[in-house]
Scaffold this active site. Structure first.
Site, PDB file in Angstrom:
ATOM      1  N   THR A 277       4.150  14.327   0.675  1.00  0.00           N
ATOM      2  CA  THR A 277       3.743  15.461   1.530  1.00  0.00           C
ATOM      3  C   THR A 277       2.819  15.143   2.943  1.00  0.00           C
ATOM      4  O   THR A 277       3.105  16.011   3.717  1.00  0.00           O
ATOM      5  CB  THR A 277       2.534  15.787   0.436  1.00  0.00           C
ATOM      6  OG1 THR A 277       1.619  14.938   0.783  1.00  0.00           O
ATOM      7  CG2 THR A 277       2.919  16.574  -0.666  1.00  0.00           C
ATOM      8  N   THR A 278       2.311  14.504   3.143  1.00  0.00           N
ATOM      9  CA  THR A 278       1.907  14.201   5.057  1.00  0.00           C
ATOM     10  C   THR A 278       3.472  13.663   5.453  1.00  0.00           C
ATOM     11  O   THR A 278       3.024  13.839   6.820  1.00  0.00           O
ATOM     12  CB  THR A 278       1.547  12.805   4.823  1.00  0.00           C
ATOM     13  OG1 THR A 278      -0.025  13.071   3.155  1.00  0.00           O
ATOM     14  CG2 THR A 278       0.440  12.546   6.250  1.00  0.00           C
TER      15      THR A 278
ATOM     16  N   ASP B 196       0.125  11.497  -8.164  1.00  0.00           N
ATOM     17  CA  ASP B 196       1.158  10.706  -7.389  1.00  0.00           C
ATOM     18  C   ASP B 196       1.887   9.739  -7.450  1.00  0.00           C
ATOM     19  O   ASP B 196       3.057   9.516  -8.259  1.00  0.00           O
ATOM     20  CB  ASP B 196       0.527  10.680  -6.006  1.00  0.00           C
ATOM     21  CG  ASP B 196       0.602  11.727  -4.937  1.00  0.00           C
ATOM     22  OD1 ASP B 196       0.198  12.699  -4.963  1.00  0.00           O
ATOM     23  OD2 ASP B 196       0.209  11.675  -4.182  1.00  0.00           O
TER      24      ASP B 196
HETATM   25  N1  ATP Z   1       1.056  -1.981   2.325  1.00  0.00           N
HETATM   26  C1  ATP Z   1       1.110  -1.498   2.849  1.00  0.00           C
HETATM   27  N2  ATP Z   1       1.643  -0.824   4.680  1.00  0.00           N
HETATM   28  C2  ATP Z   1       2.850  -0.256   5.566  1.00  0.00           C
HETATM   29  N3  ATP Z   1       2.864   1.081   5.388  1.00  0.00           N
HETATM   30  C3  ATP Z   1       2.168   1.642   3.867  1.00  0.00           C
HETATM   31  C4  ATP Z   1       1.727   0.494   2.921  1.00  0.00           C
HETATM   32  N4  ATP Z   1       1.308   1.053   1.465  1.00  0.00           N
HETATM   33  C5  ATP Z   1       2.218   2.350   1.960  1.00  0.00           C
HETATM   34  N5  ATP Z   1       2.527   2.728   2.529  1.00  0.00           N
HETATM   35  C6  ATP Z   1       3.227   3.656   3.184  1.00  0.00           C
HETATM   36  O1  ATP Z   1       2.470   4.321   3.473  1.00  0.00           O
HETATM   37  C7  ATP Z   1       3.322   5.934   3.294  1.00  0.00           C
HETATM   38  C8  ATP Z   1       2.901   6.770   2.783  1.00  0.00           C
HETATM   39  O2  ATP Z   1       1.447   7.173   3.038  1.00  0.00           O
HETATM   40  P1  ATP Z   1       0.919   8.416   2.265  1.00  0.00           P
HETATM   41  O3  ATP Z   1       0.167   7.774   0.656  1.00  0.00           O
HETATM   42  O4  ATP Z   1      -0.784   8.657   3.304  1.00  0.00           O
HETATM   43  O5  ATP Z   1       1.561   9.750   2.913  1.00  0.00           O
HETATM   44  P2  ATP Z   1       3.036  10.413   2.025  1.00  0.00           P
HETATM   45  O6  ATP Z   1       3.601   9.546   0.882  1.00  0.00           O
HETATM   46  O7  ATP Z   1       3.545  10.760   3.248  1.00  0.00           O
HETATM   47  O8  ATP Z   1       1.619  11.468   1.480  1.00  0.00           O
HETATM   48  P3  ATP Z   1       0.677  12.703  -0.132  1.00  0.00           P
HETATM   49  O9  ATP Z   1       0.451  10.361  -0.296  1.00  0.00           O
HETATM   50  O10 ATP Z   1      -0.576  12.830   0.710  1.00  0.00           O
HETATM   51  O11 ATP Z   1       1.742  13.291  -0.377  1.00  0.00           O
HETATM   52  C9  ATP Z   1       4.584   5.542   3.596  1.00  0.00           C
HETATM   53  O12 ATP Z   1       5.987   5.382   4.268  1.00  0.00           O
HETATM   54  C10 ATP Z   1       4.740   3.642   2.496  1.00  0.00           C
HETATM   55  O13 ATP Z   1       5.840   3.378   2.282  1.00  0.00           O
HETATM   56 MG    MG Z   2       1.555   8.734  -0.410  1.00  0.00          MG
END
Ligand code: ATP
Ligand code: MG
Length: 549
Positions: free
Chosen positions: A97-98, A393
């Protein structure tokens, strides 16, 4: 002389505002960008959390994009559309979502530059649409097919989704629970699996540590056993589920019974007691030793049930009843007469336990349960709430992969890879559409850049290195936010479901295009409850208004 000459003709109600052409576009783009900038700093494991305070003063602490936007009181129509996008993401795939808001914001920022170069919005929309279709194809091309029940991959997916949450310290533990829960309720249809997330009940209660969160193969009900004389623990439970009240039915109409002597009162009461006793006998002779009732249970019935050694709960929620049926294999019945024995459900153990200050009844050890419960614990309400959201999630991404078993590595690697391939493809397009398609590809790079930025790394340096690594065929080169450098994300076990990436592309491009196509914003000045004119009710009409009704 005409009164109208030289005067504009008003077709809108007084107080309405209108914003046209370029102004409308710019204004909308600005608003969407503001929203994107708010959530941007929450992206990724090194992203910050937000503290949101609502009008009642309630505080929410979260890093979940959809929650941040939901809790904000956003007014601007285009900004509201971004909130909608995040919500769609949450409903469809549960994660990302972000990312979707950040990407949509970047698409609009790029579009603004094109508008400055006098590229017409319809051309931008065309270029974006073509690029989005191609990007979907490319994501599929680079994705990895996995087995739907590959537990180790599902763990990686769940852990990646929780890496960016407050609960990340305990993500190994929580991921394990979440994977088990989904695999328990997954139903096989032919070669595929279907998961109904409603079958995983998430209950929460503050007051213990996060690692005391438990998966219950059955249910935990926030109710206590109704009568002190009843057993608090029943092994090898046979459970009756009843959705009617256990009492003598009151008549629908007022009936008066003329009682003339004390004997008659006694006879009346005796008869009532006899009927209630028959009810309990029927329950008991069905073989049930646990009774869960959706309605009330008469005091006398409680007493009789206790004497028979039956554990009973009353006023269970309808949704709990339905899940109990799935978990224990019981059938819900509507009268005690229907109870013959085969409607009963089974559980190894039914027990009342103290959870914090409350008493809950646990129905555990169901054979092959089709519904399970995760009881989330945590130090404070805030932690428990955020743990629940994070678990949501995780459950979603696990479901995503069980249902459509394709994954990509994370950390911005797939966005870089697709962007790089998209740029090559766009070279085949002609004219200004090509410009828009190239911008679409560049906009995808906002994900790795934001991850780097949030980790305190230099986004430009990282971007340059990522581009060169991808040019060399290093498909999963992404941002290792903990190591602070470019790494192979697959080697770090960071994986996201393909469907999340697909939905980000679809939703972000749709909403960006929708905002770009708007060239006229007409806002009605009157809300449904107009403010009182000065002087209170019946006071003067605002000037220029026609006479009152
Ligand atoms: N250890 C890590 N190193 C680098 N990137 C990572 C790591 N773990 C997760 N990510 C990346 O972080 C991103 C997701 O971030 P986040 O969960 O904050 O946002 P989102 O999934 O877009 O939204 P939300 O979880 O708020 O619904 C993805 O692109 C994921 O691949
Ligand atoms: Mg996420």
């Amino acid at each position: 002389m005409s009164m109208l000459s030289g005067q504009p003709i008003l077709i809108l109600r007084e107080g309405s505002s209108r914003n046209k052409g370029k102004d409308a576009q710019r204004n909308n783009i600005q608003a969407a960008k503001v929203v994107a900038n708010i959530v941007k700093s929450a992206l990724g494991p090194k992203g910050m959390d937000k503290m949101l305070v609502d009008t009642m003063g309630d505080v929410t602490i979260t890093s979940d994009g959809a929650t941040i936007l939901k809790e904000m009181d956003i007014q601007h129509p285009a900004a509201k559309m971004m909130v909608e996008v995040a919500k769609t993401m949450d409903d469809e795939v549960g994660d990302g979502t972000t990312s979707v808001v950040v990407f949509a914001g970047r698409l609009l920022e790029k579009a603004e530059e094109l508008l400055d170069k006098n590229v017409h919005p319809t051309i931008i929309v065309e270029g974006y649409r073509k690029a989005a279709d191609k990007a979907l194809e490319l994501f599929d091309e680079i994705s990895i097919s996995v087995k739907p029940t590959d537990k180790s991959m599902l763990m990686k997916i769940a852990k990646t989704s929780m890496a960016s949450k407050i609960v990340r310290e305990d993500r190994d533990y929580l991921a394990d629970l979440a994977v088990d829960a989904i695999l328990k309720v997954a139903a096989k249809r032919g070669k595929e699996y279907i998961v109904d997330l409603d079958d995983v009940e998430v209950e929460k209660k503050a007051g213990a540590s996060l690692v005391e969160t438990k998966l219950i193969e059955g249910m935990a009900i926030d109710k206590e056993v109704v009568h002190t004389g009843m057993p608090k623990r029943v092994d090898n439970a046979k459970i009756a589920l009843l959705d009617c009240a256990l009492e003598i039915k009151k008549t629908e109409f007022d009936a008066k019974i003329q009682i003339e002597s004390p004997e008659q009162i006694q006879a009346f009461l005796d008869e009532e007691e006899r009927m209630l006793r028959i009810m309990v006998d029927k329950i008991s002779s069905s073989g049930a030793n646990v009774l869960i009732c959706q309605k009330g249970i008469d005091d006398l019935v409680q007493y009789f049930l206790a004497k028979k050694g039956i554990l009973a709960i009353r006023r269970a929620k309808k949704s709990s009843m339905e899940k109990l049926a799935k978990a224990t294999g019981a059938q819900i019945v509507s009268t005690v007469d229907e109870l013959s024995g085969k409607e009963l459900g089974k559980a190894k153990l039914v027990e009342e336990r103290k959870i914090g200050d409350d008493k809950w009844v646990f129905i555990e050890g169901c054979e092959n349960p089709k519904a399970v419960t995760i009881l989330v614990r945590g130090g404070t309400e805030k932690i428990v709430d955020e743990a629940e959201r994070s678990l949501h999630d995780a459950l979603c991404v696990i479901r995503d992969v069980v249902q459509k078993s394709k994954v990509v590595a994370g950390g911005g690697a797939p966005e870089m890879e697709v962007a790089s391939r998209l740029k090559k493809w766009a070279e085949g397009l002609s004219g200004r559409v090509q410009l828009a398609a190239l911008d679409f590809a560049e906009a995808m790079e906002v994900i790795p850049m934001t991850l780097a930025d949030n980790a305190g790394l230099d986004p430009i340096d990282i971007l340059v290195e990522l581009r060169s690594r991808h040019d060399k065929g290093d498909r999963w080169a992404g941002v290792d936010v903990f190591g602070g450098k470019v790494e192979d994300m697959a080697e770090l076990n960071i994986y996201d479901p393909l469907v999340v990436k697909e939905q980000i592309i679809k939703s972000a491009s749709e909403s960006a295009c929708m905002i770009l196509r708007i060239d006229d914003v007409i806002a009605s000045g009157k809300s449904s409850a107009p403010p009182m004119p000065p002087g209170g009710p019946g006071g003067g009409m605002p000037p220029g208004m026609p006479g009152g009704y």
